[in-house]
Scaffold this motif. Sequence first.
Motif, short mmCIF file in Angstrom:
data_model
loop_
_atom_site.label_atom_id
_atom_site.label_comp_id
_atom_site.label_asym_id
_atom_site.label_seq_id
_atom_site.Cartn_x
_atom_site.Cartn_y
_atom_site.Cartn_z
N ARG A 13 43.11 77.79 24.07
CA ARG A 13 43.82 78.32 24.52
C ARG A 13 44.38 77.91 26.02
NH1 ARG A 13 44.54 84.27 26.06
NH2 ARG A 13 46.71 84.19 26.30
N LYS B 1 42.57 77.78 28.71
CA LYS B 1 42.33 78.50 30.07
C LYS B 1 41.29 77.49 30.88
CE LYS B 1 42.18 83.10 29.60
NZ LYS B 1 41.62 84.20 29.53
N PRO C 25 49.61 82.23 30.11
CA PRO C 25 49.51 83.18 28.92
C PRO C 25 50.23 83.13 27.49
CG PRO C 25 49.18 84.27 30.89
CD PRO C 25 49.93 82.89 31.17
N HIS C 26 51.52 82.89 27.72
CA HIS C 26 52.43 83.05 26.69
C HIS C 26 52.84 81.68 25.95
CE1 HIS C 26 55.89 81.29 29.15
NE2 HIS C 26 55.46 82.16 30.01
#
Length: 151
Positions: free
Chosen positions: A42, A44, A51-52
């Motif tokens: 992801r 993170k 986030p997108h």
Amino acid sequence: MDTLSYKTSSANKETAQKEWVVVDASDLSLGRLASGVAKLIRGKHKTNFTPHADCGDYVIVLNADKIQLTGNKWDDKLYIRHTGYPGGQRSLTAKEVFAKDPVRLIEKSVKGMLPKNKLGSKLLTNLHVFVGTEHNHEAQQPKQIDINEYL
């Protein structure tokens, strides 16, 4: 202060610095491994997390056949699917899924920790799981990391 001395930058497909990393799954708990791998995929762990967007790394997981489950999860944990026909619910225990394909056990765990949308489907293509220590991504020169740093 008239102006800001910094700007917030959002990563996108073109500006993301994606790397190839190798994770050894030997003697690791399935859930802890999956959560660490999901964070890497992801993105993170990066300062420019968006986030997108797909701004995470490509992750290669080795030794999928040496994964651990604690307690009675080998027998109690069920993977349920449906054939689409009436009365078509089928279930397999973790032991049965592992016997068929250990790679699938890790892929299903990581998939459950990613977003349930088009981005999550795209992110799952950045995961490459192998049984044993050999993989076919040597040309990308992946770096070995310790997954415990990302838990």
